[in-house]
Motif scaffolding. Structure first.
Motif, PDB file in Angstrom:
ATOM      1  N   THR A 167      46.637  -2.657 -22.215  1.00 20.75           N
ATOM      2  CA  THR A 167      47.981  -2.187 -21.870  1.00 20.75           C
ATOM      3  C   THR A 167      48.432  -1.011 -22.715  1.00 20.75           C
ATOM      4  OG1 THR A 167      48.858  -3.920 -23.306  1.00 20.75           O
ATOM      5  CG2 THR A 167      48.709  -4.419 -20.956  1.00 20.75           C
ATOM      6  N   ALA A 168      47.668  -0.646 -23.724  1.00 18.17           N
ATOM      7  CA  ALA A 168      47.929   0.539 -24.533  1.00 18.17           C
ATOM      8  C   ALA A 168      46.728   1.470 -24.450  1.00 18.17           C
ATOM      9  CB  ALA A 168      48.201   0.158 -25.984  1.00 18.17           C
ATOM     10  N   SER A 169      46.928   2.741 -24.793  1.00 21.74           N
ATOM     11  CA  SER A 169      45.848   3.716 -24.651  1.00 21.74           C
ATOM     12  C   SER A 169      44.694   3.438 -25.594  1.00 21.74           C
ATOM     13  CB  SER A 169      46.381   5.127 -24.900  1.00 21.74           C
ATOM     14  OG  SER A 169      46.948   5.226 -26.194  1.00 21.74           O
ATOM     15  N   ASN A 170      44.959   2.739 -26.687  1.00 25.51           N
ATOM     16  CA  ASN A 170      43.921   2.351 -27.628  1.00 25.51           C
ATOM     17  C   ASN A 170      44.055   0.868 -27.948  1.00 25.51           C
ATOM     18  OD1 ASN A 170      42.435   4.828 -28.303  1.00 25.51           O
ATOM     19  ND2 ASN A 170      44.447   5.563 -28.957  1.00 25.51           N
ATOM     20  N   PRO A 171      42.947   0.188 -28.232  1.00 21.99           N
ATOM     21  CA  PRO A 171      41.601   0.759 -28.331  1.00 21.99           C
ATOM     22  C   PRO A 171      40.935   0.926 -26.966  1.00 21.99           C
ATOM     23  CG  PRO A 171      41.517  -1.586 -28.752  1.00 21.99           C
ATOM     24  CD  PRO A 171      42.977  -1.243 -28.578  1.00 21.99           C
ATOM     25  N   ASN A 172      39.914   1.775 -26.946  1.00 24.62           N
ATOM     26  CA  ASN A 172      39.057   1.912 -25.779  1.00 24.62           C
ATOM     27  C   ASN A 172      38.020   0.798 -25.833  1.00 24.62           C
ATOM     28  OD1 ASN A 172      37.292   2.602 -23.766  1.00 24.62           O
ATOM     29  ND2 ASN A 172      36.892   4.678 -24.501  1.00 24.62           N
ATOM     30  N   LEU A 173      38.083  -0.114 -24.880  1.00 23.11           N
ATOM     31  CA  LEU A 173      37.215  -1.294 -24.900  1.00 23.11           C
ATOM     32  C   LEU A 173      35.865  -1.057 -24.227  1.00 23.11           C
ATOM     33  CD1 LEU A 173      39.929  -3.919 -23.861  1.00 23.11           C
ATOM     34  CD2 LEU A 173      39.309  -3.190 -26.172  1.00 23.11           C
ATOM     35  N   GLY A 174      35.695   0.096 -23.567  1.00 23.59           N
ATOM     36  CA  GLY A 174      34.490   0.333 -22.786  1.00 23.59           C
ATOM     37  C   GLY A 174      33.271   0.621 -23.628  1.00 23.59           C
ATOM     38  N   ALA A 175      32.137   0.101 -23.168  1.00 24.17           N
ATOM     39  CA  ALA A 175      30.857   0.355 -23.830  1.00 24.17           C
ATOM     40  C   ALA A 175      30.417   1.793 -23.579  1.00 24.17           C
ATOM     41  CB  ALA A 175      29.798  -0.616 -23.324  1.00 24.17           C
ATOM     42  N   ALA A 176      29.394   2.205 -24.294  1.00 25.33           N
ATOM     43  CA  ALA A 176      28.828   3.533 -24.083  1.00 25.33           C
ATOM     44  C   ALA A 176      28.105   3.592 -22.742  1.00 25.33           C
ATOM     45  CB  ALA A 176      27.859   3.858 -25.221  1.00 25.33           C
ATOM     46  N   PHE A 177      27.709   4.800 -22.316  1.00 23.92           N
ATOM     47  CA  PHE A 177      26.920   4.924 -21.098  1.00 23.92           C
ATOM     48  C   PHE A 177      25.659   4.072 -21.203  1.00 23.92           C
ATOM     49  CE2 PHE A 177      29.354   8.840 -20.403  1.00 23.92           C
ATOM     50  CZ  PHE A 177      29.618   8.724 -19.047  1.00 23.92           C
ATOM     51  N   ASN A 178      25.278   3.498 -20.071  1.00 23.86           N
ATOM     52  CA  ASN A 178      24.073   2.686 -20.048  1.00 23.86           C
ATOM     53  C   ASN A 178      22.864   3.508 -20.470  1.00 23.86           C
ATOM     54  OD1 ASN A 178      21.591   1.449 -18.372  1.00 23.86           O
ATOM     55  ND2 ASN A 178      23.067  -0.157 -18.847  1.00 23.86           N
ATOM     56  N   ALA A 179      21.928   2.854 -21.152  1.00 24.00           N
ATOM     57  CA  ALA A 179      20.760   3.553 -21.692  1.00 24.00           C
ATOM     58  C   ALA A 179      19.826   4.080 -20.604  1.00 24.00           C
ATOM     59  CB  ALA A 179      19.990   2.627 -22.631  1.00 24.00           C
ATOM     60  N   ASN A 180      19.887   3.507 -19.394  1.00 27.23           N
ATOM     61  CA  ASN A 180      19.047   4.001 -18.309  1.00 27.23           C
ATOM     62  C   ASN A 180      19.621   5.294 -17.750  1.00 27.23           C
ATOM     63  OD1 ASN A 180      17.499   1.786 -18.618  1.00 27.23           O
ATOM     64  ND2 ASN A 180      17.916   0.854 -16.644  1.00 27.23           N
ATOM     65  N   THR A 181      18.792   6.312 -17.570  1.00 31.01           N
ATOM     66  CA  THR A 181      19.213   7.603 -17.035  1.00 31.01           C
ATOM     67  C   THR A 181      18.347   7.963 -15.826  1.00 31.01           C
ATOM     68  OG1 THR A 181      17.732   8.785 -18.536  1.00 31.01           O
ATOM     69  CG2 THR A 181      19.989   8.400 -19.301  1.00 31.01           C
ATOM     70  N   GLY A 182      18.626   9.128 -15.233  1.00 34.87           N
ATOM     71  CA  GLY A 182      17.856   9.562 -14.067  1.00 34.87           C
ATOM     72  C   GLY A 182      18.128   8.724 -12.832  1.00 34.87           C
TER      73      GLY A 182
END
Length: 437
Positions: A120-135
């Motif tokens: 409900t607030a702008s922080n903290p950002n709870l999202g994980a980093a981009f998934n390690a799989n690419t392409g």
């Protein structure tokens, strides 16, 4: 050209595509085809779609899974989104900069899965980093998993792609990520950042998946009201007008939005033994052929390694017109032959039909009970051998040793769906369709 797409009568919107995914992680059936411009799906707000670590305005533990295929999905294309335009409690206007979550695909590294997860607030950002799989923008089918969990101390966000590439982020605290906005598939909640490509088997569970759960979901062809922890699911198999039914039985039906298209529709495909030697007769019917080149007929003796045995040129037709095709070939003495169609566009892109097993042994009908089966599978065999359970794509998923006489096998961990059961003994091979509930 979108592959095997069925345009639905009365729908001013979306293409539903019927195809068989030529990978072990996939299944046959209809899929949702989105153009990245005007098309998406909406589902009315429900607290069942909200993530709330306190369990008051949503569910404490949530997993969203879906399958996708794209060559250029978009720069920041939202696949599943339920996010408000501002931060706060009970926000009802959809957007991209507020409370809620998004599972999206980014064009960086030739395509990668990213999560947005905000309280409900702008922080903290709870999202994980981009998934390690690419392409991931490689025009192949992939399975994605987006998890929100609360372990009593931390709010945790995790992702998987094809059961791997695991990334996670843990934040101390019990956070409310709920809102009152509509769930959107294929765009953000202000109907921008649209996804271009194919989607299928979008499922929401009220459980935080483990790696084992992810693997099970990947192998599960169909889900329904009996599937544990299932909140909602859309498989695009029985779309009526613009309505996509929720196959979980919880009445979270989706609504399709967009402009109609007219790509190829595979109406039927049959393969049968002719009764003369080991000849197989194929029959299939199509409609709406546009920019389409030809069909390759492929055969296999093990259901896994296929070779081309022939080709048939496309007839081409106008919108709504049907074409019928026939082809025959010899299976060269095999007791069971596996057959599929490879459909090839003029631009070289292709997709596969479902795999059909054709048996030539009159006594090769295998009797298993019960069928459909839930936990224990029973078989009476005249001799010892092995029993293999295969997906419709030909992948071996279970194998059991068979003794002469009565046998019982535990298949409780087998995902729900349709399989091919094949008994191999010194006297030959017997096979039958097996349905797992």
């Amino acid at each position: 050209m979108k592959r095997y797409t069925k345009t639905l009568g009365g729908l001013a919107g979306i293409a539903i595509a019927a195809l068989s995914w030529g990978q072990a992680k996939a299944q046959s059936g209809y899929v949702l085809s989105l153009d990245g411009s005007t098309q998406y799906m909406t589902v009315p707000h429900s607290t069942a779609f909200n993530a709330d670590a306190n369990g008051v305005k949503g569910i404490q533990n949530m997993t969203i899974t879906f399958r996708f295929k794209t060559a250029a999905g978009g720069t920041n294309a939202r696949v599943v989104a339920k996010r408000a335009s501002t931060y706060g409690v009970d926000k009802a206007t959809g957007g991209t900069n507020g409370t809620g979550y998004e599972a999206f695909l980014n064009s960086g590294n030739s395509g990668q899965l990213g999560p947005n997860l905000r309280t409900t607030a702008s922080n903290p950002n709870l999202g994980a980093a981009f998934n390690a799989n690419t392409g991931l923008y490689n025009n192949a089918w992939h399975h994605a998993t987006f998890i929100v969990a609360y372990d009593g101390t931390n709010t945790i966000n995790s992702t998987y792609v094809d059961g791997s590439g695991y990334t996670t982020k843990s934040t101390v605290g019990a956070f409310d990520m709920s809102n009152l906005v509509t769930l959107v598939i294929g765009a953000d909640c202000s109907f921008n950042n649209k996804y271009a490509g194919l989607l299928d088997d979008i499922r929401i569970y009220n459980k935080a998946f483990t790696a084992g759960d992810v693997a099970t979901d990947m192998a599960t062809v169909t889900v329904d009201g009996t599937t544990p922890n299932l909140v909602a699911a859309w498989d695009f198999e029985n779309v009526s007008g613009s309505t996509v039914p929720d196959v979980s039985g919880n009445n979270h039906d989706g609504t399709l939005v967009g402009n109609p298209v007219l790509p190829l529709s595979l109406l039927s495909f049959q393969a049968k033994a002719s009764g003369i030697g080991h000849q197989i007769n194929l029959n299939w019917k199509t409609a709406n052929e546009r920019s389409f080149s030809h069909f390759d007929i492929e055969s296999s003796q093990d259901g896994q390694h296929f070779t081309k045995v022939g080709s048939v040129s496309a007839k081409g037709n106008a919108s709504g017109t049907e074409n019928t095709y026939h082809y025959s070939f010899s299976a060269n003495g095999a007791a069971v032959a596996y057959v599929r169609l490879k459909s090839v566009d003029q631009d070289g892109s292709s997709s596969y039909s479902s795999v059909i097993a054709v048996s030539f042994n009159k006594s090769a009908s295998l009797s298993l009970s019960p069928n459909p089966v839930v936990n224990q599978l029973h078989l009476d065999s005249e001799s010892a051998g092995t029993l293999g359970i295969y997906t419709t794509a030909g992948k071996l998923v279970k194998q059991f040793s068979v003794a002469k006489g009565a046998n019982s096998f535990n298949v409780a961990t087998l995902g729900a769906g349709v399989y091919l059961a094949k008994l191999s003994t010194a006297s030959g091979t017997q096979s039958t369709k097996l349905v797992k509930k």
